[in-house]
Design an enzyme around this catalytic site. Sequence first.
Site, short mmCIF file in Angstrom:
data_model
loop_
_atom_site.label_atom_id
_atom_site.label_comp_id
_atom_site.label_asym_id
_atom_site.label_seq_id
_atom_site.Cartn_x
_atom_site.Cartn_y
_atom_site.Cartn_z
N ASP A 111 0.81 -1.23 0.00
CA ASP A 111 0.00 0.00 0.00
C ASP A 111 0.84 1.27 0.00
O ASP A 111 0.41 2.31 0.49
CB ASP A 111 -0.98 -0.01 1.19
CG ASP A 111 -0.27 -0.07 2.54
OD1 ASP A 111 0.92 -0.47 2.57
OD2 ASP A 111 -0.90 0.28 3.54
N GLU B 180 9.52 -3.19 13.08
CA GLU B 180 10.71 -2.61 12.44
C GLU B 180 11.85 -2.52 13.45
O GLU B 180 12.97 -2.95 13.18
CB GLU B 180 10.42 -1.19 11.92
CG GLU B 180 9.30 -1.09 10.89
CD GLU B 180 7.92 -0.89 11.49
OE1 GLU B 180 7.76 -1.11 12.71
OE2 GLU B 180 7.00 -0.52 10.74
#
Length: 363
Positions: free
Chosen positions: A200, A283
């Site tokens: 996305d 992350e």
Amino acid sequence: MNKSPRMIRFKSRVLGVMVVSVAATTLLLLLFGSTLRLPPAPANMSFLRVPLRALNDFQQQQQRQQQQQQHPNAFSSSANAQESCTSGGAQRVEGLPPLYIITPTYPRAEQIPEITRTAQTLLNVANVVWLVSEDAPAPTPALTSYLNESSLNTVYLRAQMPAKYMKAKNKPRGVANRLAGLNWVRANAKEGVLYFADDDNTYDLRIFEQMRWTKKVSMFPVGLVTKLGVSTPIVRLGKVVGFYDGWIANRKFPVDMAGFAVSVPFLLTRPNATMPFTVGYEEDGFIKSLGITSADIEPLAFNCTKIWVWHTQTKKNTAAVPIAQNNITMGTNLDVIKGLLWKDPKGTATTTTKKKETKKKKS
Ligand code: UGA
Ligand code: MN
């Protein structure tokens, strides 16, 4: 020498006319000069530089359309399946380090549009191995046929989110399937660079060319992240001295998934590096497990002065209302279109959705 006022008026008028005509000619030349020098376009070509392959595809498509008009009952999805979904092709350039791009994806109404957008971006990047890793109980046929028809160098993987996380309100999205991609890279790659490219996002091609030369871990700004509008390392005199991100949350590396790339040879020296199933800390957890310090981070995008990746996101769409089967729709293109519409495996469009649609129409 005496000049009569009439003579002066006449001369200045002549001068005025001359200045105006020179200016007009210059303007005309500036505006149309380049067009005038172009050779006349062949009858079947437009001024846009359309690749020959695309023109051929267009001609074939026109022929097919004519055939379909002559034989309207001959609609079949197999005719469509023959179409290649990409024109151009994956470029292979000798000597350029490969990019291993892992895209986690999952079945939903937006899946094929998102995959199309990402694929067409990557078609412009040389030496890409595109690992499309799907979080689904079974392969989505529309996705696998898209990948098969693509001229990109693709690898299809599938890994579902573990059941215990599925029930959670905040899910660690895309982790199981990113890990499947990571395992593939560990088993199959020796050189180049790894990058997690969610489906996305929007990518400027320049970021791929810069990340290709990552030595350990490179980082760069990601736009449209939190109300700050960007998530980026803070760079002073070429060194990363901190992070600008709307959600620091005690993270050592508060960056977006699309904001860093890792060298494959470096990754291979870290056999235990992995991504945790911890929402919001995927992350940070992954980069920490690589065992780097801030001094190791290579700031890209001209010392993080360019935004070349955005977390665009796409509006959520509901499942399509089924096409009514009657003498207006049957035996037409809608017989084919109905196979392309997203159907929720748990049932079709809900009554609330239908109510909303009618409300929208009224307003
Ligand atoms: C981001 C991170 O990418 C996620 O790893 C993290 O869980 C999330 O933030 C968070 O911290 O809450 P986000 O942009 O919020 O994700 O979520 P999505 O864009 O919906 O999903 C990220 C990627 O995973 C996408 O490529 C999507 O296609 C994929 N995904 C999403 C799955 O594979 N399975 C899912 O159930 C949902
Ligand atoms: Mn996202």
